[in-house]
Design a protein around this motif. Structure first.
Motif, mmCIF file in Angstrom:
data_model
loop_
_atom_site.group_PDB
_atom_site.id
_atom_site.type_symbol
_atom_site.label_atom_id
_atom_site.label_comp_id
_atom_site.label_asym_id
_atom_site.label_seq_id
_atom_site.Cartn_x
_atom_site.Cartn_y
_atom_site.Cartn_z
ATOM 1 N N GLY A 275 43.298 39.484 64.265
ATOM 2 C CA GLY A 275 42.781 40.850 64.390
ATOM 3 C C GLY A 275 41.672 40.861 65.419
ATOM 4 N N TYR A 276 41.373 42.028 65.916
ATOM 5 C CA TYR A 276 40.366 42.159 66.988
ATOM 6 C C TYR A 276 39.286 43.155 66.587
ATOM 7 N N SER A 277 38.103 42.990 67.160
ATOM 8 C CA SER A 277 37.081 44.037 67.008
ATOM 9 C C SER A 277 36.252 44.150 68.271
ATOM 10 N N ILE A 278 35.650 45.327 68.446
ATOM 11 C CA ILE A 278 34.574 45.461 69.431
ATOM 12 C C ILE A 278 33.347 45.940 68.683
ATOM 13 N N THR A 279 32.174 45.540 69.158
ATOM 14 C CA THR A 279 30.920 46.012 68.577
ATOM 15 C C THR A 279 30.100 46.601 69.721
ATOM 16 N N VAL A 280 29.645 47.835 69.516
ATOM 17 C CA VAL A 280 28.868 48.500 70.575
ATOM 18 C C VAL A 280 27.577 49.072 69.984
ATOM 19 N N ARG A 281 26.590 49.244 70.823
ATOM 20 C CA ARG A 281 25.344 49.909 70.403
ATOM 21 C C ARG A 281 25.597 51.405 70.244
ATOM 22 N N ILE A 282 24.926 52.029 69.300
ATOM 23 C CA ILE A 282 25.062 53.481 69.153
ATOM 24 C C ILE A 282 24.272 54.154 70.272
ATOM 25 N N LYS A 283 24.968 55.084 70.965
ATOM 26 C CA LYS A 283 24.325 55.805 72.064
ATOM 27 C C LYS A 283 23.635 57.055 71.507
ATOM 28 N N ASP A 284 24.392 57.788 70.665
ATOM 29 C CA ASP A 284 23.873 59.034 70.102
ATOM 30 C C ASP A 284 24.151 58.990 68.591
ATOM 31 N N PRO A 285 23.112 58.814 67.768
ATOM 32 C CA PRO A 285 23.340 58.677 66.319
ATOM 33 C C PRO A 285 24.117 59.849 65.725
ATOM 34 N N ASP A 286 23.922 61.071 66.285
ATOM 35 C CA ASP A 286 24.652 62.224 65.736
ATOM 36 C C ASP A 286 26.123 62.225 66.146
ATOM 37 N N GLY A 287 26.466 61.398 67.130
ATOM 38 C CA GLY A 287 27.857 61.336 67.578
ATOM 39 C C GLY A 287 28.588 60.131 67.006
ATOM 40 N N ALA A 288 27.930 59.399 66.104
ATOM 41 C CA ALA A 288 28.507 58.164 65.536
ATOM 42 C C ALA A 288 28.980 58.414 64.104
ATOM 43 N N PRO A 289 29.871 57.571 63.594
ATOM 44 C CA PRO A 289 30.274 57.743 62.180
ATOM 45 C C PRO A 289 29.104 57.415 61.258
ATOM 46 N N VAL A 290 29.112 57.994 60.041
ATOM 47 C CA VAL A 290 28.083 57.601 59.073
ATOM 48 C C VAL A 290 28.575 56.413 58.239
ATOM 49 N N SER A 291 29.887 56.263 58.129
ATOM 50 C CA SER A 291 30.440 55.161 57.341
ATOM 51 C C SER A 291 31.676 54.628 58.064
ATOM 52 N N THR A 292 32.751 54.311 57.321
ATOM 53 C CA THR A 292 33.994 53.901 57.990
ATOM 54 C C THR A 292 34.940 55.082 58.109
ATOM 55 N N VAL A 293 35.469 55.277 59.309
ATOM 56 C CA VAL A 293 36.579 56.210 59.502
ATOM 57 C C VAL A 293 37.778 55.370 59.900
ATOM 58 N N MET A 294 38.831 55.464 59.101
ATOM 59 C CA MET A 294 40.053 54.714 59.410
ATOM 60 C C MET A 294 40.998 55.643 60.168
ATOM 61 N N ASP A 295 41.198 55.342 61.449
ATOM 62 C CA ASP A 295 42.099 56.146 62.289
ATOM 63 C C ASP A 295 43.528 55.713 61.945
ATOM 64 N N GLU A 296 44.155 56.496 61.052
ATOM 65 C CA GLU A 296 45.413 56.065 60.437
ATOM 66 C C GLU A 296 46.534 55.837 61.464
ATOM 67 N N SER A 297 46.559 56.620 62.527
ATOM 68 C CA SER A 297 47.656 56.484 63.500
ATOM 69 C C SER A 297 47.695 55.100 64.112
ATOM 70 N N TYR A 298 46.517 54.532 64.371
ATOM 71 C CA TYR A 298 46.462 53.215 65.026
ATOM 72 C C TYR A 298 46.009 52.121 64.061
ATOM 73 N N LYS A 299 45.726 52.501 62.806
ATOM 74 C CA LYS A 299 45.207 51.566 61.793
ATOM 75 C C LYS A 299 43.955 50.867 62.323
ATOM 76 N N VAL A 300 43.070 51.648 62.892
ATOM 77 C CA VAL A 300 41.817 51.119 63.439
ATOM 78 C C VAL A 300 40.666 51.643 62.572
ATOM 79 N N ALA A 301 39.773 50.740 62.147
ATOM 80 C CA ALA A 301 38.629 51.140 61.329
ATOM 81 C C ALA A 301 37.385 51.203 62.205
ATOM 82 N N ILE A 302 36.674 52.339 62.137
ATOM 83 C CA ILE A 302 35.465 52.539 62.950
ATOM 84 C C ILE A 302 34.291 52.640 61.969
ATOM 85 N N THR A 303 33.387 51.666 62.031
ATOM 86 C CA THR A 303 32.353 51.552 60.999
ATOM 87 C C THR A 303 30.961 51.533 61.624
#
Ligand code: FAD
Length: 421
Positions: A275-303
């Protein structure tokens, strides 16, 4: 007892901690310079008992063909001339019936829920911190058909008493306000409010420090070469630091467990699924997830993990290679920029891959072997962070002669003596 725990990922370290709490003299051996440097390093960060399901399920073979053909698909297979890969795939296919799925899931939910409770207890008892959040997880559907198709999942959630919320677009935005900026990209979601998130590597390092205070010794930079049988017991472990001896041994070597066990005549059906991941710094806290959003179409978890966003996904069956494939990063980048365009700074992304130690049926392998003093804690696949604390605790209980709080007999290696596995 003097116990050698082989492997210093999240599973080895939780096992060592609970063994030390039970009064044993524990040493952890790992080839890396510190804890959680391999598969436990940069996973998607979900502690998600609600989504604890086997990958092998009814309809999966047909879906797999679709995924293989899809751009940014969640599944990639690079066929190899490795009989272990094919045997594992065949065993997984055999587990894709409704009946097997039900049995396998019923074995995974109790250990995952117990594990979350153990994790919560650790937070209370030792105040462990790991960029944790307790704000649930949201499975996000881009298509109405996905939302309509949740009826089966909801039945299972009801069956196991897992709280859930079916959300329309407005409900998803209430849970994850940054999604308001992309409201035309999705139709609804399924939220599991009891799920949690956190950084597995941070947790493992912090727990290793707590374990050290309880007297656990860590032998890092030490390669494990073989286990030495002595009749019906293990007599020692050959390592790059020489022969190490103990009263009992735990194999918590993740995807590499089968390599050390095979010469002893122990067959554990664990295979690596990358499995793969990327980790990035938050640019805009209001534009970031608050928890995990699982993008079901691609089975990608954004946390969200503190001031970072971790994006994880892809099941790549390609043997034991650690090669970073650029195409996989493109999928993760796409999912993040599509759903959280203002959230993260993609110009400096840490791209990583890890090998999930997968069993073909789904549940991990925890418990005894035919060597009286050799114990297993491996095969946690896609849910090792979710199940780590419970797995460590139940194995420490079993080894200490205490009855674990949940039934662990269904997780033992002996389950593969039956027809499926
Ligand atoms: C992309 C991705 C996303 C994931 N997301 C999630 C998630 O959101 N939630 C979740 O619950 N799980 C998730 N997982 C799964 C989870 O990360 C794993 O199940 C878990 O990390 C496995 O832990 P482990 O301790 O068994 O293995 P590892 O962390 O790999 O530990 C095994 C240790 O053994 C050591 N070792 C191996 N062989 C030798 C040897 N010969 N000599 C010495 N040392 C050796 C290694 O150095 C390593 O430290 C994800 C995995 C991936 C890859």
């Amino acid at each position: 007892m003097k116990v050698l725990v082989l492997g210093g990922g999240v599973i080895g370290v939780t096992t060592a901690y609970y063994l030390a709490k039970s009064g044993h003299e524990v040493t952890v051996v790992d080839r890396q310079p510190k804890a959680a440097q391999e598969t436990s390093f940069a996973n998607a960060g979900e502690v998600s008992p609600g989504y604890s399901s086997p990958w092998a399920g009814p309809g999966v073979p047909v879906k797999a063909i679709k995924w293989l053909l899809m751009r940014h698909g969640p599944l990639v297979v690079w066929p190899k001339l490795d009989p272990r890969m094919w045997v594992w795939l065949l065993k997984m296919l055999r587990n894709c019936t409704a009946a097997r799925y039900a049995v396998n899931k019923s074995r995974m939910i109790p250990i995952a829920e117990y594990s979350r409770d153990c994790l919560r207890a650790l937070r209370t008892d030792i105040g462990i911190q790991y960029d944790e959040r307790s704000q649930g997880t949201l499975q996000l559907f881009r298509k109405q058909a996905q939302l309509d198709g949740t009826a089966g999942d909801i039945e299972v959630l009801k069956q196991y008493g897992v709280p859930y919320e079916v959300l329309d677009r407005a409900g998803c935005i209430a849970a994850e306000p940054a999604l308001a900026a992309v409201k035309d990209k999705f139709v609804g979601g399924l939220r599991l409010p009891e799920d949690e998130t956190g950084d597995c590597q941070m947790f493992t390092e912090a727990l290793a420090a707590q374990a050290a205070q309880l007297g656990v010794k860590f032998m890092f930079n030490t390669g494990i070469e073989s286990l030495v049988a002595d009749g019906s017991r293990i007599g020692g472990v050959v390592t790059s630091a020489g022969l190490l001896k103990a009263d009992a041994y735990v194999v918590a070597l993740g995807s590499w467990s089968p390599y050390l066990l095979r010469p002893l005549g122990i067959s554990v059906p664990v295979y690596a699924v990358k499995g793969y991941s990327i980790t990035v710094r938050i640019k805009d806290p209001d534009g970031a997830p608050v928890s995990t959003v699982m993008d079901e179409s691609y089975k990608v978890a954004i946390t969200r993990l503190g001031d970072r966003i971790r994006v994880g996904g892809t099941a790549e069956i390609s043997g034991y290679s650690n090669k970073l494939e650029a195409a996989r990063q493109a999928t993760l980048d796409h999912s993040l920029t599509d759903l959280f365009p203002r959230g993260g700074d993609l110009s400096v992304a840490n791209f990583w891959c890890g090998l999930r130690p997968m069993t073909p049926d789904g549940p991990p392998v925890i418990g005894p072997t035919r060597y009286a003093n050799l114990h297993l804690n491996t095969g946690h696949g896609t849910l090792g962070w979710t199940m780590a604390c419970g797995s460590g605790r139940v194995l420490a209980d079993l080894m200490s002669g205490k009855k674990p709080d949940i039934d662990t007999s269904v997780l033992a290696l002996s389950r593969y003596q039956h027809r499926f596995g």
